[in-house]
Design a protein around this motif. Structure first.
Motif, PDB file in Angstrom:
ATOM      1  N   CYS A 253       8.263 -10.430 -59.120  1.00  0.00           N
ATOM      2  CA  CYS A 253       8.931  -9.865 -60.306  1.00  0.00           C
ATOM      3  C   CYS A 253       8.013  -9.097 -61.234  1.00  0.00           C
ATOM      4  N   THR A 255       6.547  -6.258 -61.191  1.00  0.00           N
ATOM      5  CA  THR A 255       6.768  -4.817 -61.369  1.00  0.00           C
ATOM      6  C   THR A 255       8.244  -4.460 -61.544  1.00  0.00           C
ATOM      7  N   GLY A 256       9.092  -5.462 -61.746  1.00  0.00           N
ATOM      8  CA  GLY A 256      10.511  -5.194 -61.937  1.00  0.00           C
ATOM      9  C   GLY A 256      11.331  -5.312 -60.678  1.00  0.00           C
ATOM     10  N   ASP A 257      10.716  -5.694 -59.584  1.00  0.00           N
ATOM     11  CA  ASP A 257      11.407  -6.042 -58.346  1.00  0.00           C
ATOM     12  C   ASP A 257      10.636  -7.211 -57.750  1.00  0.00           C
ATOM     13  N   HIS A 263      10.114  -0.902 -54.307  1.00  0.00           N
ATOM     14  CA  HIS A 263      10.469   0.275 -55.093  1.00  0.00           C
ATOM     15  C   HIS A 263      10.636   1.518 -54.224  1.00  0.00           C
ATOM     16  N   ASN A 328      13.113 -10.135 -62.841  1.00  0.00           N
ATOM     17  CA  ASN A 328      12.973  -8.716 -62.494  1.00  0.00           C
ATOM     18  C   ASN A 328      13.494  -7.849 -63.632  1.00  0.00           C
ATOM     19  N   ALA A 331      11.065  -7.925 -66.549  1.00  0.00           N
ATOM     20  CA  ALA A 331       9.920  -7.027 -66.379  1.00  0.00           C
ATOM     21  C   ALA A 331      10.300  -5.589 -66.701  1.00  0.00           C
ATOM     22  N   ARG A 332      11.493  -5.200 -66.293  1.00  0.00           N
ATOM     23  CA  ARG A 332      11.933  -3.824 -66.587  1.00  0.00           C
ATOM     24  C   ARG A 332      12.146  -3.634 -68.085  1.00  0.00           C
ATOM     25  N   GLU A 335       8.755  -3.098 -69.638  1.00  0.00           N
ATOM     26  CA  GLU A 335       8.329  -1.708 -69.403  1.00  0.00           C
ATOM     27  C   GLU A 335       9.008  -0.761 -70.393  1.00  0.00           C
ATOM     28  N   ARG A 356       4.100  -0.139 -64.105  1.00  0.00           N
ATOM     29  CA  ARG A 356       5.489  -0.389 -63.729  1.00  0.00           C
ATOM     30  C   ARG A 356       5.822  -1.822 -64.090  1.00  0.00           C
ATOM     31  N   GLY A 357       7.016  -2.018 -64.633  1.00  0.00           N
ATOM     32  CA  GLY A 357       7.429  -3.359 -65.009  1.00  0.00           C
ATOM     33  C   GLY A 357       6.534  -3.912 -66.095  1.00  0.00           C
TER      34      GLY A 357
END
Length: 419
Positions: A253, A255-257, A263, A328, A331-332, A335, A356-357
């Motif tokens: 998680c 970096t948002g995934d 990605h 996730n 994190a986004r 960002e 990222r994230g």
């Protein structure tokens, strides 16, 4: 909120620092010489009662919180049952549970197997062992600015000399370094950077694997140009070379995934994980294609503490937390909050902002500038980290559960330090 009762470090921390000199090897350094007493969400409280905003998460480890309730509960329950048997002697179900979660979460829908270990460096080392055994080839390719650990093999893969490699050689042979993708400095598209990397490769018939960080960590939080990783994966498949994604810092998680490879829909042959996997307990893993992982003979993989039951329980609690809190998405959101503020920094010292994230960075003109900014933040009670091959990058790795007001306060301090 942050609250300082003393200067940083305070008198009790200074007292402990004196004791440390007589007990701890000088080669073990610490970024911020305060001794922690306990932690709260987004905060570290030191032995002098100072409350410091944590924008480092123990280098991307305590993503789910520190302490995290589910992790703490799982650890207590497991310790009360048993703390160790060695999975290679008498196995236990939690190891299976973690391997099944890894098969589910790592990129790709193919049949997978895992081996559990103790750290990121150990995971990378075992990934290379597995790749060499499965392919019958000796060569390993790594990239400029790479960081993969402090064992002899992973030091060979690591690019940065000081402090990680100097004086520790000779290193493992058959390791080759090629240029990667550093958009700010090379100005290349992903496809162009991949062509440059491929042109520098040795004969692929002798290469077992290419080891790549989907976002380079210690090297400077370098996000490759779009298309670089897919092109690299295509080249590996074409030549029968295994692609190893080092997701030790980018995974779970951050970096948002779930993983940074997701990605661009890149599916590696092997994935290495550690850091955020277990909420602060030591655990690492290699997860990969079943045919590759199962190529190693029984007894060829393992370790006394690998997949320790307490660490496995912590990992299951951490993964449950990630799902329940949708980290996730958290994190986004981080960002979306942090990047605009970093890009608005009013300082001639800033040369690039990227990430990222909740893996974000500011590159400065020099290592000296980065050190001054970090020291100013530390004195004001905000934990930030530096990185970069030249040491000129400020990196932010806040816990994914950090309260909004603490994140904003920490950014206020960082902005002031930049100015």
């Amino acid at each position: 909120m942050a609250r300082l009762r003393t200067e940083i470090p305070g008198p009790r921390s200074r007292e402990l620092a004196e004791r440390r000199k007589g007990a701890v090897a000088a080669g073990v350094a610490s970024t911020l010489p305060v001794f922690v007493d306990h932690a709260e969400p987004g905060l570290l409280v030191d032995v002098d009662g100072n409350r410091l905003i944590d924008l480092g998460s123990g280098i991307a480890v305590t993503s789910v919180g520190n302490p995290a309730p589910r992790v703490a509960d799982a650890v207590r329950e497991q310790v009360d049952r048993f703390s160790h048997t060695c999975f290679m002697v008498t196995p236990y179900e939690a190891y299976l549970d973690v391997c099944e979660r890894l098969a589910e979460l790592t990129p790709g829908e193919h049949d997978k197997r895992s081996v559990l270990l103790n750290s990121g460096a150990e995971a990378v080392e075992n990934a290379v062992k597995i790749a060499r055994h499965a392919t019958g080839r000796p060569g390993v390719v790594a990239f400029d600015h790479a960081y993969h650990g402090r064992t002899n093999l992973t030091m060979a893969l690591t690019a940065k000399d000081m402090p990680y490699k100097r004086g520790f050689g000779p290193f493992t042979p058959e390791v080759h370094r090629v240029p990667g993708s550093y958009p700010f400095h090379d100005g290349l598209t992903g496809a162009e950077a991949a062509r440059r990397a491929v042109a520098a490769m040795p004969d692929p018939d002798g290469i077992a694997c290419v080891v790549v960080e989907p976002i380079q960590g210690e090297g400077g939080f370098i996000v490759p140009a779009p298309g670089f990783l897919p092109a690299l994966a295509d080249w590996c498949r074409e030549h029968g070379v295994l692609l190893v994604a080092d997701e030790v810092q980018t995974g779970f998680c951050r970096t948002g995934d779930w993983f940074a490879c997701d990605h661009e829909d890149v599916v590696p042959d092997l994935v290495t994980t550690a850091k955020g996997i277990a909420g602060g307990l030591p655990l690492g893993a290699v997860t990969g294609r079943a045919d590759v992982m199962d190529a190693v003979h029984p007894g060829g993989l393992g370790g006394t503490y690998g997949g320790n039951p307490v660490a496995c329980a912590a990992a299951l609690g951490a993964i449950d937390t990630m799902r329940e809190l949708d980290l996730n998405a958290a994190a986004r959101r981080i960002e979306a909050t942090v990047l605009p503020r970093l890009r608005g920094l009013a300082s001639d010292a800033v040369v690039d902002v990227r990430g990222r994230g909740a893996m974000l960075a500011v590159e400065l003109v020099s290592a000296e500038a980065a050190a001054r900014v970090a020291a100013t933040c530390h004195a004001a009670g905000v934990v930030v980290l530096t990185c970069g091959t030249r040491g000129n990058v400020i990196r932010l790795l806040p816990p994914l559960v950090i309260p909004d007001e603490l994140l904003a306060e920490g950014l206020d301090v960082l902005e002031g330090a930049m100015e």
